[in-house]
Design a protein around this motif. Sequence first.
Motif, PDB file in Angstrom:
ATOM      1  N   ARG A  32     -39.053  -5.800   8.447  1.00 37.00           N
ATOM      2  CA  ARG A  32     -39.280  -5.811   7.001  1.00 37.00           C
ATOM      3  C   ARG A  32     -39.354  -4.382   6.453  1.00 37.00           C
ATOM      4  NH1 ARG A  32     -43.811  -9.787   7.994  1.00 37.00           N
ATOM      5  NH2 ARG A  32     -42.879 -11.870   7.867  1.00 37.00           N
ATOM      6  N   LEU A  33     -40.028  -3.514   7.185  1.00 32.35           N
ATOM      7  CA  LEU A  33     -40.167  -2.135   6.741  1.00 32.35           C
ATOM      8  C   LEU A  33     -38.819  -1.409   6.754  1.00 32.35           C
ATOM      9  CD1 LEU A  33     -43.534  -1.306   8.485  1.00 32.35           C
ATOM     10  CD2 LEU A  33     -43.092  -1.094   6.022  1.00 32.35           C
ATOM     11  N   ARG A  34     -38.005  -1.650   7.763  1.00 32.90           N
ATOM     12  CA  ARG A  34     -36.678  -1.018   7.798  1.00 32.90           C
ATOM     13  C   ARG A  34     -35.842  -1.469   6.600  1.00 32.90           C
ATOM     14  NH1 ARG A  34     -36.817  -2.901  13.173  1.00 32.90           N
ATOM     15  NH2 ARG A  34     -37.510  -1.290  14.644  1.00 32.90           N
ATOM     16  N   ALA A  35     -35.874  -2.762   6.315  1.00 32.15           N
ATOM     17  CA  ALA A  35     -35.088  -3.291   5.199  1.00 32.15           C
ATOM     18  C   ALA A  35     -35.592  -2.740   3.871  1.00 32.15           C
ATOM     19  CB  ALA A  35     -35.142  -4.820   5.204  1.00 32.15           C
ATOM     20  N   ALA A  36     -36.917  -2.704   3.713  1.00 33.30           N
ATOM     21  CA  ALA A  36     -37.487  -2.183   2.474  1.00 33.30           C
ATOM     22  C   ALA A  36     -37.165  -0.706   2.312  1.00 33.30           C
ATOM     23  CB  ALA A  36     -39.000  -2.396   2.469  1.00 33.30           C
ATOM     24  N   ALA A  37     -37.282   0.058   3.388  1.00 32.39           N
ATOM     25  CA  ALA A  37     -36.990   1.493   3.324  1.00 32.39           C
ATOM     26  C   ALA A  37     -35.520   1.728   2.991  1.00 32.39           C
ATOM     27  CB  ALA A  37     -37.353   2.157   4.650  1.00 32.39           C
ATOM     28  N   ALA A  38     -34.637   0.958   3.594  1.00 29.19           N
ATOM     29  CA  ALA A  38     -33.203   1.113   3.313  1.00 29.19           C
ATOM     30  C   ALA A  38     -32.928   0.869   1.829  1.00 29.19           C
ATOM     31  CB  ALA A  38     -32.381   0.164   4.175  1.00 29.19           C
ATOM     32  N   ASP A  39     -33.515  -0.185   1.274  1.00 27.19           N
ATOM     33  CA  ASP A  39     -33.311  -0.496  -0.146  1.00 27.19           C
ATOM     34  C   ASP A  39     -33.813   0.632  -1.041  1.00 27.19           C
ATOM     35  OD1 ASP A  39     -32.189  -2.913   0.487  1.00 27.19           O
ATOM     36  OD2 ASP A  39     -33.991  -4.099   0.063  1.00 27.19           O
ATOM     37  N   LEU A  40     -35.064   1.056  -0.811  1.00 24.46           N
ATOM     38  CA  LEU A  40     -35.683   2.027  -1.717  1.00 24.46           C
ATOM     39  C   LEU A  40     -35.146   3.443  -1.506  1.00 24.46           C
ATOM     40  CD1 LEU A  40     -39.362   0.717  -1.724  1.00 24.46           C
ATOM     41  CD2 LEU A  40     -37.627   0.476  -3.504  1.00 24.46           C
ATOM     42  N   PHE A  41     -34.859   3.804  -0.259  1.00 25.29           N
ATOM     43  CA  PHE A  41     -34.269   5.124  -0.020  1.00 25.29           C
ATOM     44  C   PHE A  41     -32.931   5.249  -0.749  1.00 25.29           C
ATOM     45  CE2 PHE A  41     -36.481   5.763   4.364  1.00 25.29           C
ATOM     46  CZ  PHE A  41     -37.573   6.338   3.743  1.00 25.29           C
ATOM     47  N   GLN A  42     -32.099   4.220  -0.651  1.00 25.37           N
ATOM     48  CA  GLN A  42     -30.779   4.301  -1.266  1.00 25.37           C
ATOM     49  C   GLN A  42     -30.838   4.156  -2.784  1.00 25.37           C
ATOM     50  OE1 GLN A  42     -28.835   1.641   2.003  1.00 25.37           O
ATOM     51  NE2 GLN A  42     -27.220   2.959   1.204  1.00 25.37           N
ATOM     52  N   GLU A  43     -31.908   3.557  -3.273  1.00 28.52           N
ATOM     53  CA  GLU A  43     -32.072   3.426  -4.726  1.00 28.52           C
ATOM     54  C   GLU A  43     -32.685   4.668  -5.349  1.00 28.52           C
ATOM     55  OE1 GLU A  43     -34.845   0.848  -7.813  1.00 28.52           O
ATOM     56  OE2 GLU A  43     -34.332  -0.035  -5.869  1.00 28.52           O
ATOM     57  N   ARG A  44     -33.647   5.301  -4.636  1.00 24.66           N
ATOM     58  CA  ARG A  44     -34.428   6.382  -5.259  1.00 24.66           C
ATOM     59  C   ARG A  44     -34.431   7.690  -4.480  1.00 24.66           C
ATOM     60  NH1 ARG A  44     -39.872   3.046  -6.978  1.00 24.66           N
ATOM     61  NH2 ARG A  44     -38.820   1.084  -7.501  1.00 24.66           N
ATOM     62  N   GLY A  45     -33.940   7.694  -3.276  1.00 22.64           N
ATOM     63  CA  GLY A  45     -33.977   8.904  -2.471  1.00 22.64           C
ATOM     64  C   GLY A  45     -35.052   8.845  -1.403  1.00 22.64           C
ATOM     65  N   LEU A  46     -35.020   9.815  -0.517  1.00 15.80           N
ATOM     66  CA  LEU A  46     -35.877   9.784   0.666  1.00 15.80           C
ATOM     67  C   LEU A  46     -37.330  10.141   0.380  1.00 15.80           C
ATOM     68  CD1 LEU A  46     -33.482  11.412   3.295  1.00 15.80           C
ATOM     69  CD2 LEU A  46     -33.810   8.990   2.744  1.00 15.80           C
ATOM     70  N   GLN A  47     -37.632  10.627  -0.832  1.00 15.15           N
ATOM     71  CA  GLN A  47     -38.999  10.997  -1.159  1.00 15.15           C
ATOM     72  C   GLN A  47     -39.804   9.834  -1.729  1.00 15.15           C
ATOM     73  OE1 GLN A  47     -36.356  11.739  -2.871  1.00 15.15           O
ATOM     74  NE2 GLN A  47     -36.772  11.158  -4.990  1.00 15.15           N
ATOM     75  N   VAL A  76     -33.867   4.572   9.798  1.00 13.95           N
ATOM     76  CA  VAL A  76     -33.143   3.806   8.777  1.00 13.95           C
ATOM     77  C   VAL A  76     -31.873   4.502   8.273  1.00 13.95           C
ATOM     78  CG1 VAL A  76     -33.349   2.892   6.418  1.00 13.95           C
ATOM     79  CG2 VAL A  76     -35.230   2.621   8.033  1.00 13.95           C
ATOM     80  N   ILE A  77     -31.921   5.816   8.149  1.00 17.78           N
ATOM     81  CA  ILE A  77     -30.865   6.528   7.421  1.00 17.78           C
ATOM     82  C   ILE A  77     -29.915   7.300   8.325  1.00 17.78           C
ATOM     83  CG2 ILE A  77     -30.444   8.350   5.709  1.00 17.78           C
ATOM     84  CD1 ILE A  77     -31.394   5.740   4.508  1.00 17.78           C
TER      85      ILE A  77
END
Length: 211
Positions: A11-26, A57-58
């Motif tokens: 779940r955390l990998r999927a959430a991180a992938a979504d939010l990182f690609q939407e908003r950046g790694l910060q 994730v990235i």
Amino acid sequence: MRADAQRNAARLRAAAADLFQERGLQVSLKEIARHAGVSHGTLYNLFGSREALIDEVIADLAATRLGDAARAALACPDPWQGFAGYVTEVCELQATDPALGDVLTRRFPDASRLMAVCDNSFAAAESIIDRARRDGSLRPDFTASDLLFFLASHAPLARAAAAAGSDAWRRAVGFMLDGLRAPAGTPLPAEPMTPQQINHLLVEGAAAVSA
């Protein structure tokens, strides 16, 4: 790892992938945990740090996309078109994929797998640039460090322009490429930065932005 921990990690990998690609790694780790439906402590227990989560994730995604761009450039029969296409492709990634924009600016030096991807990307850029210089189409004093400097400067404005619904970043890339053609070259007032200086600049710049 227990079954519930495996589910939480997924779940955390999927959430991180979504939010990182939407908003950046910060993006906030607390927000990633909320998005995944787990506690902030669970994220730290499973991954330990932002950098470990980024690597998980990235790194592979960045290696694939940047590697594809480099391979296409080196396979292009025309070295100038290969170089120009590579620069445009990477700048488009910066405009449309916030995570990859952050990758290229090396903002997270403790993400070791990601830094290896950056190192490989820098080496590929050197090959693409050298090929166009030897062809005589790219001005002879342009270096991979110059390209990295441009990309670091370009990333935030490209992202902001894209978010505003504008492709104006393409104009900046077009002007830059026109200035890099060999016939347009005039003597420059300073030497290019070394890779070590560029790395220091990017790390210090990221720290200043985060402060």
